[in-house]
Write a protein that holds these residues in place. Structure first.
Motif, PDB file in Angstrom:
ATOM      1  N   PHE B 383      53.786  58.809   4.600  1.00  0.00           N
ATOM      2  CA  PHE B 383      54.954  59.422   3.957  1.00  0.00           C
ATOM      3  C   PHE B 383      54.805  60.937   3.937  1.00  0.00           C
ATOM      4  CE2 PHE B 383      57.093  61.002   0.087  1.00  0.00           C
ATOM      5  CZ  PHE B 383      58.382  60.537   0.302  1.00  0.00           C
ATOM      6  N   LEU B 384      53.619  61.377   3.594  1.00  0.00           N
ATOM      7  CA  LEU B 384      53.410  62.823   3.517  1.00  0.00           C
ATOM      8  C   LEU B 384      53.429  63.477   4.889  1.00  0.00           C
ATOM      9  CD1 LEU B 384      50.745  63.170   0.713  1.00  0.00           C
ATOM     10  CD2 LEU B 384      53.179  63.698   0.625  1.00  0.00           C
ATOM     11  N   ALA B 385      53.104  62.684   5.916  1.00  0.00           N
ATOM     12  CA  ALA B 385      53.026  63.246   7.255  1.00  0.00           C
ATOM     13  C   ALA B 385      54.406  63.455   7.881  1.00  0.00           C
ATOM     14  CB  ALA B 385      52.181  62.335   8.153  1.00  0.00           C
ATOM     15  N   ASP B 386      55.431  62.825   7.341  1.00  0.00           N
ATOM     16  CA  ASP B 386      56.759  62.949   7.950  1.00  0.00           C
ATOM     17  C   ASP B 386      57.792  63.327   6.886  1.00  0.00           C
ATOM     18  OD1 ASP B 386      59.161  62.789   9.190  1.00  0.00           O
ATOM     19  OD2 ASP B 386      58.916  60.722   9.920  1.00  0.00           O
ATOM     20  N   PRO B 387      58.181  64.602   6.836  1.00  0.00           N
ATOM     21  CA  PRO B 387      59.122  65.049   5.806  1.00  0.00           C
ATOM     22  C   PRO B 387      60.456  64.302   5.834  1.00  0.00           C
ATOM     23  CG  PRO B 387      58.279  66.918   7.093  1.00  0.00           C
ATOM     24  CD  PRO B 387      57.765  65.669   7.741  1.00  0.00           C
ATOM     25  N   HIS B 388      60.823  63.753   6.996  1.00  0.00           N
ATOM     26  CA  HIS B 388      62.099  63.034   7.052  1.00  0.00           C
ATOM     27  C   HIS B 388      62.103  61.819   6.136  1.00  0.00           C
ATOM     28  CE1 HIS B 388      63.817  65.495  10.112  1.00  0.00           C
ATOM     29  NE2 HIS B 388      62.795  65.300  10.926  1.00  0.00           N
ATOM     30  N   LEU B 389      60.926  61.261   5.894  1.00  0.00           N
ATOM     31  CA  LEU B 389      60.884  60.063   5.046  1.00  0.00           C
ATOM     32  C   LEU B 389      61.255  60.384   3.603  1.00  0.00           C
ATOM     33  CD1 LEU B 389      57.707  58.205   6.401  1.00  0.00           C
ATOM     34  CD2 LEU B 389      60.109  57.974   7.098  1.00  0.00           C
ATOM     35  N   GLN B 390      61.294  61.657   3.274  1.00  0.00           N
ATOM     36  CA  GLN B 390      61.668  62.041   1.910  1.00  0.00           C
ATOM     37  C   GLN B 390      63.183  62.264   1.778  1.00  0.00           C
ATOM     38  OE1 GLN B 390      60.059  65.060  -1.524  1.00  0.00           O
ATOM     39  NE2 GLN B 390      58.702  64.825   0.179  1.00  0.00           N
ATOM     40  N   GLU B 391      63.904  62.122   2.897  1.00  0.00           N
ATOM     41  CA  GLU B 391      65.354  62.352   2.833  1.00  0.00           C
ATOM     42  C   GLU B 391      66.074  61.165   2.210  1.00  0.00           C
ATOM     43  OE1 GLU B 391      66.440  63.250   6.849  1.00  0.00           O
ATOM     44  OE2 GLU B 391      65.312  65.147   6.832  1.00  0.00           O
ATOM     45  N   GLU B 392      67.078  61.465   1.428  1.00  0.00           N
ATOM     46  CA  GLU B 392      67.869  60.412   0.801  1.00  0.00           C
ATOM     47  C   GLU B 392      68.631  59.618   1.852  1.00  0.00           C
ATOM     48  OE1 GLU B 392      71.157  60.096  -2.826  1.00  0.00           O
ATOM     49  OE2 GLU B 392      71.211  61.865  -1.536  1.00  0.00           O
ATOM     50  N   VAL B 393      68.582  58.279   1.744  1.00  0.00           N
ATOM     51  CA  VAL B 393      69.479  57.413   2.514  1.00  0.00           C
ATOM     52  C   VAL B 393      70.438  56.836   1.493  1.00  0.00           C
ATOM     53  CG1 VAL B 393      69.705  55.366   3.961  1.00  0.00           C
ATOM     54  CG2 VAL B 393      67.712  56.866   4.233  1.00  0.00           C
ATOM     55  N   PHE B 394      71.683  57.298   1.521  1.00  0.00           N
ATOM     56  CA  PHE B 394      72.639  56.936   0.471  1.00  0.00           C
ATOM     57  C   PHE B 394      73.107  55.500   0.673  1.00  0.00           C
ATOM     58  CE2 PHE B 394      76.877  57.271  -1.618  1.00  0.00           C
ATOM     59  CZ  PHE B 394      76.436  57.673  -2.863  1.00  0.00           C
ATOM     60  N   GLY B 395      72.729  54.628  -0.219  1.00  0.00           N
ATOM     61  CA  GLY B 395      73.025  53.199  -0.099  1.00  0.00           C
ATOM     62  C   GLY B 395      71.818  52.392  -0.570  1.00  0.00           C
ATOM     63  N   SER B 396      71.874  51.063  -0.346  1.00  0.00           N
ATOM     64  CA  SER B 396      70.838  50.157  -0.868  1.00  0.00           C
ATOM     65  C   SER B 396      69.603  50.122   0.011  1.00  0.00           C
ATOM     66  CB  SER B 396      71.391  48.739  -0.989  1.00  0.00           C
ATOM     67  OG  SER B 396      72.472  48.695  -1.857  1.00  0.00           O
ATOM     68  N   SER B 397      68.981  51.261   0.206  1.00  0.00           N
ATOM     69  CA  SER B 397      67.765  51.313   1.002  1.00  0.00           C
ATOM     70  C   SER B 397      66.663  51.937   0.172  1.00  0.00           C
ATOM     71  CB  SER B 397      68.007  52.158   2.263  1.00  0.00           C
ATOM     72  OG  SER B 397      66.779  52.454   2.896  1.00  0.00           O
ATOM     73  N   SER B 398      65.482  51.361   0.253  1.00  0.00           N
ATOM     74  CA  SER B 398      64.371  51.923  -0.502  1.00  0.00           C
ATOM     75  C   SER B 398      63.075  51.776   0.281  1.00  0.00           C
ATOM     76  CB  SER B 398      64.251  51.245  -1.866  1.00  0.00           C
ATOM     77  OG  SER B 398      63.402  51.992  -2.727  1.00  0.00           O
ATOM     78  N   LEU B 399      62.149  52.642  -0.041  1.00  0.00           N
ATOM     79  CA  LEU B 399      60.873  52.718   0.656  1.00  0.00           C
ATOM     80  C   LEU B 399      59.749  52.539  -0.368  1.00  0.00           C
ATOM     81  CD1 LEU B 399      59.302  53.465   3.267  1.00  0.00           C
ATOM     82  CD2 LEU B 399      59.664  55.874   2.674  1.00  0.00           C
ATOM     83  N   ILE B 400      58.896  51.557  -0.130  1.00  0.00           N
ATOM     84  CA  ILE B 400      57.773  51.301  -1.033  1.00  0.00           C
ATOM     85  C   ILE B 400      56.517  51.946  -0.442  1.00  0.00           C
ATOM     86  CG2 ILE B 400      56.335  49.528  -2.104  1.00  0.00           C
ATOM     87  CD1 ILE B 400      58.763  47.647  -1.953  1.00  0.00           C
ATOM     88  N   LEU B 401      55.868  52.776  -1.232  1.00  0.00           N
ATOM     89  CA  LEU B 401      54.677  53.478  -0.747  1.00  0.00           C
ATOM     90  C   LEU B 401      53.405  52.869  -1.313  1.00  0.00           C
ATOM     91  CD1 LEU B 401      55.647  57.253  -0.890  1.00  0.00           C
ATOM     92  CD2 LEU B 401      55.955  55.593   0.960  1.00  0.00           C
ATOM     93  N   HIS B 402      52.494  52.542  -0.411  1.00  0.00           N
ATOM     94  CA  HIS B 402      51.166  52.061  -0.804  1.00  0.00           C
ATOM     95  C   HIS B 402      50.265  53.259  -1.028  1.00  0.00           C
ATOM     96  CE1 HIS B 402      51.739  47.896   0.911  1.00  0.00           C
ATOM     97  NE2 HIS B 402      52.726  48.560   1.489  1.00  0.00           N
ATOM     98  N   CYS B 403      49.747  53.392  -2.237  1.00  0.00           N
ATOM     99  CA  CYS B 403      48.777  54.463  -2.500  1.00  0.00           C
ATOM    100  C   CYS B 403      47.389  53.826  -2.578  1.00  0.00           C
ATOM    101  CB  CYS B 403      49.100  55.153  -3.816  1.00  0.00           C
ATOM    102  SG  CYS B 403      50.782  55.815  -3.865  1.00  0.00           S
TER     103      CYS B 403
END
Lengths: 525, 525
Positions: B383-403
């Motif tokens: 996630f940190l390696a790709d700034p695009h992954l921090q962009e909002e996707v307007f709608g029912s989409s979500s990203l789960i991050l494993h720490c």
């Protein structure tokens, strides 16, 4: 204390490697020792890193801790003693009485913010308790407080070496809010800045605060000034100075990946409206008092009355005669810096050279390092025809505008740029004329005065030293008075946060005894 | 009422001459009649001239007059009846229950601001009485109140055709503050906008206010939108929409001869932190509830939970299994506009195509005009390696991050952009982990929730719907709740003004019965 020419970065003092800045004795133009080595990008980096590291700790210090810290700053400034007064007088050319008064104001300002912290309602605590039974949906528990924005860059002002500089209004407000401060000293008074900076540095240590709460840098506008404003850890900027300087900082701040607020106080000509009955009744006295305000501190106030408006006629002629006489008698005064003197001479020469402007009077001939007061007049129509006539000339220069009638005065008021102040001189018979002008003045200025002069800005709760652009970059704010703390705050809401995690200001039972808004109602609950 | 396709400029209704906009039935993609003629620069000019002409009168109406006006707006909106609900459902694709609820919220918001006006402490009245005997200098009489900024341009939002549009939060706050409002209708729901606009226009007339208090324009972003923001009579902007749209308005506002505040709510992914003990205890329930929030309103909320962070391990696997199951069962939902649907599909396709991202689940297959929920996962490092992954996707989409651990979760939180909300799921054993995260979340978000979901924004006193850039353009403010009135105000100080000229709020004897600050002390004095 001895002035060393070092910057203060957190708990350390170190000499900058960039070309040294020397202060100049304002009254003689002679270089003062020592030189102050300018800071580098690495120094900016170090100060910002320390400020950032200090922020979370400092912002959660108790209100009492921060109040005691501000009081310790005040004590430490006073403890410098006469060395501070002498150095500030030498660097600024301002007389001892003024500098002593300004020291009192600076110390008083720190103490007033200490009282503001202890009172605590700047936190704007709000609690809307949960309504679990509400239909159709329950309400969560919601609580709001203001938190500080983050580290603040403060630019010292040339004309207030104490009250608007290292420990001046913006520094006091930001430190009160819980923001670490990095000051870029004004190059006109680096020695004064170092002395005050060391006082603040010692107060940080005495109070056991993180060292990054305060740093003081010297150096160029390009490297240190713009470097601070561009740094991602800086979250707000306080500036008092020229319009060119302020707009350059606004541009840098707006172009950041994360734009930040800039509170730049830039330019104001502080119109004075002499209403007809007051003018008729007191023309001579007003003329004389006006010149007293105009020439105070060599006219080097942001609130200097640079524009006077009145309806033409015999009363205005009497005012002009009295003002001209007072200007002609005015002794030349030492100006803050050679650059300011040059800009003043350029500005008055431009006015004198304008075909639209008449020179009414000038003060006694200037000697080296001093400026002479200057008084000009023009018609309202000519003023409107040349936008340059609306530009601030920093110093004891003012322009009297002849209006044909009140309607023209009002129309002209509507065309003025944003101002810090607008002043009315009126007697009872002028009430309706004043009432007609007031809405325009409210839209144009941050402070409206009656039967006084705009120089002299009280540090209190009801002061507004601010105003629409270009008087300031952000007319929603004040740089003087206790309301200034708000410029460095932003609201945060806590929803259903467990009691153990709630900030003290928002806990049940009101442990801090704050004014809070409970379901919208103010009270100490 | 009948929808005519006309703009409302002051008291008149007229058809714009620019290419007409048609609403589209969200559920079918079919064009709805009538067309709405787009406004021209001349229409912007006319609306701004009327707003400016109305400003001085409107801003000095009594608190009771403005409160009654806001209540009349609420009544007039309700009086439209079912036509409004049906049209809003057709244009937005949102279900009837949601639109009815949103109407209630819109009306409730207007009434809450009416109560805020009657309470009056938003005026922040402050009085520092004269101290004529003070040494060395007397103090003048100084009084402060907040006044409105001026006419405000409000941009309707696509996702709240009622509560964030013509009579939505910004309009209610601006009208309460005393600012005339010009709304640029969102082209996704022009019929709804006209209906509500006519309700406000009738309330202006019923209450005997100047016609310029409210206008409604249709048309292009370039002509009407940018035209409004560039007009010198517009003094603030309220916007909810995309980051590109918001930053374009910020640029225009900053480049004006007089820059003005822009309150743009732009983009937020609303991180949800699942702390270890809570996750262990409630993984399945949290997974299911999360998808409830994610899919509500087809995910078309500014506060939609677009990012979930947890420490990897069996509990997170259980959460993912439950969430994936719920997403797979989720029915496709009609989206607001074809453009929003396309952007959603593009955003989810980009996530699905990223080598750093794993697709976990998608909802039932979409039919025309609908979007399917989508769930993804990635490692915190990716996630940190790709700034695009921090962009909002307007709608029912979500990203789960494993720490890997809590330290990585905290480090990641520190790298997030500014957010409207941040959510913690915790049980008592998580208290210390939450305490460690809190300072970061306070710096990154406007609202911090515990054990809830960010969708659902209560309209109340303690709400903050705002946050650091790019969540909004100005993190010092909120767009929801009574504190929103402050965004349209600025302070003015009156020095020694004769009693006859003082605003009522600042007169001796407190004729309005306000909370005021007297020499700094709050009270009804």
């Amino acid at each position: 204390m001895t002035i060393t020419g070092e910057m203060l970065i957190g708990a350390t003092a170190l000499r900058g490697n960039d070309r040294p800045i020397h202060a100049v004795e304002a009254a003689t133009g002679q270089k003062l020792e020592p030189g102050f080595g300018g800071g580098s990008a690495a120094d900016v980096e170090r100060a910002c890193a320390l400020a950032w590291a200090a922020f979370d700790t400092y912002r959660e210090t108790s209100l009492e801790t921060r109040a005691a810290f501000l009081e310790a700053c005040a004590e430490a400034i006073l403890a410098i003693g006469d060395e501070l007064v002498e150095r500030a007088c030498a660097e600024s050319g301002l007389p001892r009485g003024r500098i002593e008064g300004e020291r009192g104001r600076t110390v008083g300002q720190l103490r007033l913010f200490a009282a503001t912290l202890r009172e605590g309602s700047f936190l704007e605590a709000r609690i809307d308790p949960a309504l679990p039974q509400r239909q159709p949906l329950p309400r969560a528990d919601l609580r709001l407080r203001q938190i500080p924005l983050g580290p603040v860059a403060v630019f010292g002002a040339s004309n207030f070496p104490l009250a608007f500089s290292v420990a001046g209004g913006d520094t006091a407000a930001a430190l009160a809010a819980g923001c670490p401060v990095i000051v870029k000293a004004h190059s006109a008074h680096p020695g004064t800045s170092e002395l005050v900076g060391r006082a603040l540095q010692s107060a940080v240590a005495t109070c056991g605060l993180p060292e990054g709460v305060f740093s003081l840098l010297f150096g160029s506008g390009a490297v240190v000034g713009q470097g601070l404003v561009a740094d991602p850890r800086i979250k707000a900027v306080g500036f008092t100075g020229s319009r060119a300087g302020g707009t350059a900082l606004m541009k840098t701040a707006a172009e950041r990946a994360e734009p930040i607020p800039v509170y730049a106080e830039m330019s104001s000509i502080n119109p004075v409206f002499l209403l007809p009955a007051a003018l008729e009744e007191k023309a001579e006295a007003l003329g004389k008092a006006f010149v007293g305000s105009l020439t105070m501190g060599a006219g080097q106030f942001c609130t200097n009355p640079g524009l006077v408006l009145a309806v033409e006629g015999p009363a205005l002629d009497r005012f002009i005669a009295a003002a001209s006489e007072a200007v002609a008698a005015a002794a030349p005064q030492v100006m803050l810096t050679p650059g300011i003197l040059q800009a003043y001479e350029r500005g008055t020469a431009q006015l004198a050279g304008s075909s639209r402007v008449t020179k009414l009077a000038e003060g006694q001939a200037a000697k080296a390092c001093t400026g002479s007061a200057a008084l000009f007049s023009a018609s309202a129509a000519d003023f409107l025809a040349d936008p340059h006539l609306q530009e601030e000339v920093f110093g004891s220069s003012s322009l009297i505008l002849h209006c044909r009638d009140l309607a023209e005065m009002q129309a002209l008021a509507e065309k003025l740029e944003g101002q810090l102040t607008a002043t009315l001189h009126l007697v009872e018979a002028d009430t309706e004329a004043a009432r007609a002008l007031l809405p325009t003045l409210e839209r144009r200025a941050g402070r409206i005065l009656a039967n006084g002069w705009p120089t002299g800005v009280e540090v209190c709760h009801a002061m507004v030293h601010g105003g629409p652009y270009p008087a300031t970059s952000d007319g929603r704010s004040t740089s003087v008075g206790t309301l200034a703390i708000s410029r460095f705050l932003r609201p945060v809401c806590y929803q259903d946060l467990p009691a153990a995690l709630l900030p003290e200001a928002l806990r049940d039972g009101n442990p801090l005894g704050l004014w809070r808004r409970l379901d919208g109602a103010l009270g100490r609950h």
